[in-house]
Design a protein around this motif. Structure first.
Motif, mmCIF file in Angstrom:
data_model
loop_
_atom_site.group_PDB
_atom_site.id
_atom_site.type_symbol
_atom_site.label_atom_id
_atom_site.label_comp_id
_atom_site.label_asym_id
_atom_site.label_seq_id
_atom_site.Cartn_x
_atom_site.Cartn_y
_atom_site.Cartn_z
ATOM 1 N N VAL A 186 -1.393 3.797 -4.412
ATOM 2 C CA VAL A 186 -2.329 4.543 -3.573
ATOM 3 C C VAL A 186 -1.863 5.998 -3.550
ATOM 4 O O VAL A 186 -0.802 6.344 -4.078
ATOM 5 C CB VAL A 186 -2.367 3.985 -2.134
ATOM 6 N N GLY A 240 0.789 -1.224 0.000
ATOM 7 C CA GLY A 240 0.000 0.000 0.000
ATOM 8 C C GLY A 240 0.817 1.268 0.000
ATOM 9 O O GLY A 240 0.650 2.142 0.859
ATOM 10 N N ARG A 267 -7.327 5.144 -1.367
ATOM 11 C CA ARG A 267 -7.245 4.412 -2.629
ATOM 12 C C ARG A 267 -6.906 5.368 -3.772
ATOM 13 O O ARG A 267 -7.078 6.582 -3.669
ATOM 14 C CB ARG A 267 -8.580 3.702 -2.917
#
Length: 654
Positions: free
Chosen positions: A560, A555, A617
């Motif tokens: 992201v 992540g 996101r």
């Protein structure tokens, strides 16, 4: 009108009355002065209207600073998009986009070219681009004024500036303008020389921070008034006011110089992409290496991949050899021990020198011994006053110099074990040059680092010791390159350590002759390290793919969007409470601000500063930026908290 105010909550339009005498000059895009809360401030006219929705009494425009419409509709849209992307204010972006006015230059008469009879560059020879799989198709798309988007993997020894100039010439021949962004002045001069072989000099404008106010504004006006068909420049030139833009190019987007250090901290690559999207024009992102962000564009289908086939890559690259540095103590060759090089690397350097070619030696730091540690427990040697790292400035220099406060410590004693013995953590360029001079007696040694950068060296035997980014070009290429102290680059605690290291290695290795001409690159590192393997195979795309997959799994950008919030803990908490973050936003932290990171402006030196990360996101990036802008505006209006520095997708997270 938009006043140029520094407070975020006043980043909005205000209505003013315009007198009949000022009406002709007060057109959209011009600079004006108005009274705001009793003081005169500068601003830009955004539009003229016959009515207003303000219920109170309106003030009058004080004066029109200049009738030159410097804020074009296209640049205004770009400024709005950059502010929205990076959670910034429009005045901050405008300070990057529009240079300060120079009245004398503005009064000079600049005749716009006759567009009915344009001075076109000569037809482009496509052979240079056809070496790459889709290179010829990209040139064809530019000739047809199509919005082609590509990521270009340049081969070693490639005259990248010639390829950029050819792409720009193809665009201009199709009746449109072109823009090229490079990291630094050296690249700018290289591109200027290539561009002026394809274009008439008046058609090319070069913009950089090193120009004086008058020269910069004169060239910027040439682009605004339409006399320039190609603009080249460093990061802020991405806002150059070109009309009918057909192509935006960015070279070496891995270079830190393309990231703006001033708020709202935009990256030139991202601004170029925003501009290309708005103008519906072509984009070319090129380099010897590849960033995860550029590779993500290819994976998503937003851009095409322009790479050479493996047979061509193998023929054009030098031979790369990886050698572990653990065996230095066992070397029987005294010169190998003196120069901190394995005997194999030493022989490669000697062979290149005997063949009459220069040898490049890349070291990660400038100076003599830029970092010291305790000789017993290996703890980093730090200043007793400010805890900054200590260094040795020269051979036999008295005491150790602090790299933070500049004070000299005549004696040193380890705070952990009490030992007075020290050892080098990293050896600098000057010390390396000294060692190589002893190992290669009679050979000229050239040092290129810091403020003493050498642009080019002749094709004769010499040892060229350079820091990353300061490597001189060699006529005919280097016979060999030695990459030393590689752990100092690979071992950094940074998200982009491997990516940045491979870029620096490849930039140096690209200056070496091909393997068919005897070119050898020796990297002093373990061959099992993935970054070293990518260099050996010359596979930057594969490295970027693996890096992107790894970042996606944990992540991290670019999979992201991440915002860093730096400031006192209470101020960061207050900002998060007012921001109303998007659903699913993750908060990571807080942690103390990493050592060496610049503190937010206006923060007292004795205040504890923390860092909070906000992760969302990919599709929530604009929502995150909008929510942070809202929170910043609320805190700014209250005037009860010190500023919090907000960076969206910073280059270095820590």
């Amino acid at each position: 009108m938009l006043p140029m105010l520094s407070v975020p909550h006043l980043d909005r339009e205000f209505d003013y009355l315009v007198s009949p005498e000022q009406s002709d000059d007060a057109q959209p895009g011009v600079r004006v002065r108005v009274r705001f809360h009793g003081r005169l401030v500068e601003g830009f006219v955004l539009e003229r209207r016959h009515d207003t929705d303000h219920p109170g009494k309106l003030g009058w425009l004080d004066r029109v600073v200049s009738a030159e419409p410097v804020l074009t509709p296209e640049i205004r849209r770009l400024v709005d998009a950059v502010a929205a992307r990076y959670a910034g204010t429009r005045p901050d972006v405008l300070r990057l986009a529009v240079p300060p006015r120079h009245a004398k230059v503005e009064r000079e008469i600049t005749a716009a070219p006759d567009r009915s009879v344009p001075s076109l560059p000569a037809p482009v020879d496509p052979s240079g681009w056809e070496v790459y799989g889709r290179g010829g198709q990209f040139l064809t798309a530019l000739a047809e004024a199509r919005a082609a988007r590509a990521v270009w993997q340049a081969l070693p020894g490639e005259r990248w500036a010639d390829r950029f100039a050819e792409a720009a010439a193809q665009t201009v021949r199709a009746g449109r303008t072109a823009l090229a962004i490079v990291p630094d002045q050296r690249d700018l001069e290289t591109l200027w020389q290539a561009a002026t072989t394809c274009f008439d000099e008046p058609s090319v404008v070069a913009l950089s921070a090193g120009l004086g106010p008058a020269a910069r504004y004169r060239r910027w006006l040439a682009a605004l008034r339409g006399s320039a068909r190609l603009v080249i420049g460093t990061r802020s030139a991405v806002f150059a006011p070109l009309s009918d833009l057909g192509l935006v190019m960015v070279w070496s987007d891995a270079d830190d110089s393309l990231a703006e250090p001033r708020a709202p901290y935009p990256h030139a690559r991202e601004v170029a992409m925003l501009r290309a999207h708005q103008a519906r024009c072509a984009v070319l992102i090129g380099g010897y290496a590849r960033t995860a962000e550029a590779h993500a564009l290819v994976r998503s289908g937003w851009a095409h991949d322009i790479v050479a086939v493996r047979q061509v890559v193998r023929a054009r690259t030098p031979r790369v050899v990886a050698l572990d540095d653990s065996g230095y103590a066992d070397e029987r060759d005294p010169a190998a021990r003196t120069a901190r090089l394995p005997s194999i690397a030493l022989r490669a350097a000697r062979s290149a020198l005997e063949a009459g070619a220069p040898v490049l030696v890349q070291v990660p730091r400038r100076g003599y011994i830029p970092s010291l540690a305790c000789g017993r427990c290996r703890a980093i040697a730090r200043c007793r006053r400010c805890t900054g790292p200590l260094s040795m400035v020269d051979r036999g220099a008295p005491g150790m110099l602090c790299r933070w406060c500049g004070r000299v410590d005549p004696t040193i004693r380890c705070a952990r074990c009490g030992s007075d013995a020290v050892r080098a953590v990293v050896v600098g360029a000057r010390r390396t040059a000294e060692e190589l001079g002893r190992a290669f007696p009679g050979t000229a040694v050239v040092t290129s680092a810091g403020d003493a950068i050498v642009a080019e060296v002749a094709a004769r035997p010499a040892l060229v010791v350079a820091t990353p980014g300061a490597e001189p070009r060699a006529s005919g290429g280097y016979g060999a390159a030695l990459l030393l102290d590689t752990w100092a680059l690979l071992g950094r605690q940074d998200l982009r350590a491997a990516e940045d290291t491979l870029w620096r290695w490849m930039s140096a290795a690209a200056l070496v002759r091909a393997r068919g001409q005897g070119g050898v690159v020796t990297v002093v590192a373990e061959s099992s390290i993935p970054t070293v393997q990518s260099l050996i195979r010359w596979d930057p795309a594969g490295h970027a793919e693996a890096d992107l997959v790894a970042r996606t799994e944990v992540g991290l950008p670019p999979s992201v969007h991440v915002a860093t919030l730096d400031g006192p803990a209470g101020n960061v908490t207050a900002l998060l409470e007012e921001a109303r973050l998007p659903d699913g936003a993750e908060l990571l932290g807080p942690v103390d601000l990493p050592p060496g990171v610049r503190r937010p402006a206006g923060t007292p030196a004795d205040t504890r500063v923390t860092r909070m990360l906000v992760r969302v996101r990919r599709e929530q990036g604009l929502q995150l930026a909008a929510s942070l802008r809202r929170g910043i505006g609320v805190l700014s209006a209250r005037q009860a908290h010190q500023p919090v520095r907000v960076q969206v997708d910073p280059l270095h997270i820590g």
